[in-house]
Scaffold this active site. Structure first.
Site, short mmCIF file in Angstrom:
data_model
loop_
_atom_site.label_atom_id
_atom_site.label_comp_id
_atom_site.label_asym_id
_atom_site.label_seq_id
_atom_site.Cartn_x
_atom_site.Cartn_y
_atom_site.Cartn_z
N SER A 93 48.76 12.76 -13.01
CA SER A 93 49.33 11.55 -12.42
C SER A 93 48.62 10.30 -12.92
O SER A 93 47.41 10.29 -13.09
CB SER A 93 49.23 11.58 -10.89
OG SER A 93 49.76 10.39 -10.36
N LYS A 103 51.03 18.21 -7.01
CA LYS A 103 51.61 17.05 -7.72
C LYS A 103 52.97 16.72 -7.13
O LYS A 103 53.32 15.53 -6.99
CB LYS A 103 51.75 17.36 -9.21
CG LYS A 103 52.44 16.23 -10.01
CD LYS A 103 51.73 14.89 -9.88
CE LYS A 103 52.16 13.83 -10.84
NZ LYS A 103 53.55 13.40 -10.85
N HIS A 130 52.34 14.87 -4.03
CA HIS A 130 51.87 13.53 -4.45
C HIS A 130 53.08 12.63 -4.67
O HIS A 130 53.15 11.49 -4.17
CB HIS A 130 51.05 13.64 -5.73
CG HIS A 130 50.83 12.33 -6.44
ND1 HIS A 130 51.79 11.75 -7.25
CD2 HIS A 130 49.78 11.48 -6.46
CE1 HIS A 130 51.35 10.60 -7.73
NE2 HIS A 130 50.14 10.42 -7.26
N ASN A 131 54.06 13.13 -5.39
CA ASN A 131 55.25 12.32 -5.68
C ASN A 131 56.11 12.07 -4.45
O ASN A 131 56.72 11.01 -4.32
CB ASN A 131 56.07 12.98 -6.79
CG ASN A 131 55.44 12.72 -8.16
OD1 ASN A 131 54.23 12.59 -8.27
ND2 ASN A 131 56.25 12.63 -9.18
N GLU A 142 54.48 9.32 -2.81
CA GLU A 142 54.78 8.15 -3.66
C GLU A 142 56.12 7.55 -3.28
O GLU A 142 56.27 6.34 -3.11
CB GLU A 142 54.76 8.61 -5.11
CG GLU A 142 55.11 7.63 -6.19
CD GLU A 142 55.16 8.32 -7.56
OE1 GLU A 142 54.13 8.85 -7.99
OE2 GLU A 142 56.25 8.32 -8.16
C1 6PG Z 1 52.86 9.98 -11.74
C2 6PG Z 1 54.32 9.62 -11.57
C3 6PG Z 1 55.12 10.34 -12.64
C4 6PG Z 1 56.54 9.80 -12.80
C5 6PG Z 1 57.26 9.88 -11.52
C6 6PG Z 1 58.51 9.06 -11.55
O1 6PG Z 1 52.31 10.59 -10.81
O2 6PG Z 1 52.31 9.61 -12.79
O3 6PG Z 1 54.75 10.07 -10.30
O4 6PG Z 1 55.12 11.72 -12.35
O5 6PG Z 1 56.52 8.51 -13.28
O6 6PG Z 1 57.55 11.20 -11.33
O7 6PG Z 1 59.51 9.90 -11.24
P1 6PG Z 1 60.75 9.49 -10.36
O8 6PG Z 1 61.82 9.26 -11.39
O9 6PG Z 1 61.01 10.70 -9.52
O10 6PG Z 1 60.45 8.25 -9.56
#
Ligand code: 6PG
Length: 468
Positions: free
Chosen positions: A129, A184, A187-188, A191
């Protein structure tokens, strides 16, 4: 010729930057890309003798690597990973290590681990990430899989990973098989929740107070100096400063309001439903992106469906302060839900996840990095079996004293007709979780009424059905 210590297969920007990062730390890297010209162009751009060499066949790639070979794939999640693994496999020798650094679905990583370990190859599914910048200057790395492979990678990954201000590397072994990609994924999901909460506050202040992009920039820059200090708050301040070179307007004002998604946040919600984990704010983050994608319908609907004026009536400074505290409470609740999901998954998948370690390696490099993660790491350090972050005294107090601000923001947003799905979901989670008697008794009665699905009672054991 001196053998390379690490191979990077897949020279997208992330792959290139990771290769440069590792080479810059003094580990000779060999790179390979399916399209040879991409490799050639990458090598041609190298400067100051970085120890990066190139291979144009898998045979050459293998021959140029010291053993056990460490080969990291940075290719698009999905079938491409399987395709590359099947191409590389004939060249592997027992003990070689394959690392998948993409956003692979954890169940795919489980399958690939079983397939590769059957042939005595080692496999690591590593969440990486931090985007392109992180890959070059230090990502957060979440390796899961073979412990022996982790030991063989630890030195290189530790050197390449982001470091916290106290010099701690944001990488550590996460757990077996798909554990790294699972973490991960969550994590997303977190996010998505945080990005949606920030968007909701932006919407409320932009439409409710008519704050300009410049005023919003100043506000987020100021917020990033305090309890909200985090990467996503920081870049939001930067985003509001950016002007569109073509129109001279704030660039954010000319961007189409349809949020896209590659799917990792959706996977998090889907898995949470499968496991029975309440991830209200994460689910709201996913659903909000879906509804934002209905721009054409929303354009028609705005003309057909009336609603209140989004103008805020009240003390501007009170709303601004409330938004800051509401956002902090929202962030805590998003992390609370994400960590709660990981605790459930750890039992379900036997990942033996350590929440303190996960918080530790998220403190720098990753997209959801925030000062708040130091406190989360300490909370799980005080009590590794902490059932819920809200049971930690510090977090309990942090949200308790900010819930008024969150309620104030939601009351006003709802009165103004400004959608606050993630923030209100976070509060709904908070209010439901702290309530011993929920109205689910009525749900049970209704289910038994129309479906004879039976219900249990408070005052005695057993299942009951009533002829209503
Ligand atoms: C990270 C980001 C990376 C990616 C996202 C965007 O941790 O570096 O999360 O994995 O930029 O997955 O993905 P989306 O299109 O789902 O927003």
């Amino acid at each position: 010729m001196k053998k390379a210590k690490f191979a990077l297969v897949g020279l997208g920007v992330m792959g290139q930057n990771l290769a440069l990062n590792i080479a810059n730390k003094g580990y000779p890297v060999v790179v390979y890309n399916r399209t040879a010209s991409v490799t050639q162009e990458f090598i041609a751009r190298l400067t100051n003798g970085q120890s990066v060499t190139s291979a144009y066949s898998y045979a050459d790639l293998m021959a140029s690597l010291e053993k056990p070979r460490r080969i990291m794939l940075m290719v698009k999640a999905g079938p491409a990973v399987d395709a590359v693994i099947s191409e590389i496999k004939p060249y592997l020798e027992p003990g070689d290590i394959l690392i998948d650094g993409g956003n692979s679905f954890f169940a795919d990583t489980e399958r690939r681990t079983a397939e590769l370990e059957r042939d005595s190859f080692l496999f690591i599914g590593a969440g990486v990430s931090g985007g392109e910048e992180g890959a070059l200057h230090g990502p957060s790395i979440m390796p899961g899989g073979s412990l022996a492979a982790w030991k063989a990678l630890q030195e290189i990954f530790t050197a390449a990973a982001a470091k916290t201000q106290d010099g701690e590397p944001c990488v550590d072994y996460v757990g077996p098989r798909g554990a790294g990609h699972y973490v991960k994924m969550v994590h997303n999901g977190i996010e998505y929740a945080i990005m949606q909460m920030i968007a909701e506050v932006y919407d409320l202040l932009n439409r409710g107070l008519s704050l300009t992009a410049t005023e919003l920039a100043d506000l987020f820059v100021e917020w990033n100096q305090g309890e909200l200090a985090s990467y996503l708050i920081e870049i939001t301040g930067e985003i509001f400063k950016k002007l569109d070179p073509e129109t001279g307007k704030p660039l954010v004002d000319v961007i189409l309001d349809e949020a896209e998604q590659k799917g990792t946040g959706k996977w998090t919600s889907q898995n949470a439903f499968d496991l029975g984990a309440p991830t209200h704010a994460i689910n709201a983050g996913v659903a909000s992106r879906i509804l934002s994608g209905m721009k054409s319908q929303r354009t028609v609907a705005q003309k057909l469906i009336d609603g209140p004026s989004p103008t805020f009536i009240g003390d501007r400074e009170v709303l601004l302060a409330a938004c800051k505290h509401a956002l902090f409470a929202g962030l805590v609740l998003a992390f609370t839900q994400g960590f709660g999901l990981m605790q459930l998954a750890s039992q379900e998948y036997e990942y033996a996840l350590d929440m303190q370690v996960i918080a530790k390696i998220w403190r720098a490099g990753c997209i959801i990095r925030a000062d708040l993660l130091d406190d989360i790491m300490q909370a799980y350090g005080r009590d590794p079996g902490l059932l819920n972050l809200l049971f930690d005294e510090d977090f309990n107090k942090a949200v308790a004293k900010r819930q008024g601000a969150l309620r104030y923001v939601l009351i006003n947003a709802i009165r103004m007709g400004v959608p606050v799905y993630a923030l209100s979901s976070a509060l709904a989670y908070f209010d439901a979780y702290r309530t011993e008697r929920l109205p689910a008794n009525l749900t049970q009665a209704q289910r038994d009424y129309f479906g004879a699905h039976t219900y249990r009672r408070l005052d005695k054991e057993g299942s009951f059905h009533t002829q209503w």
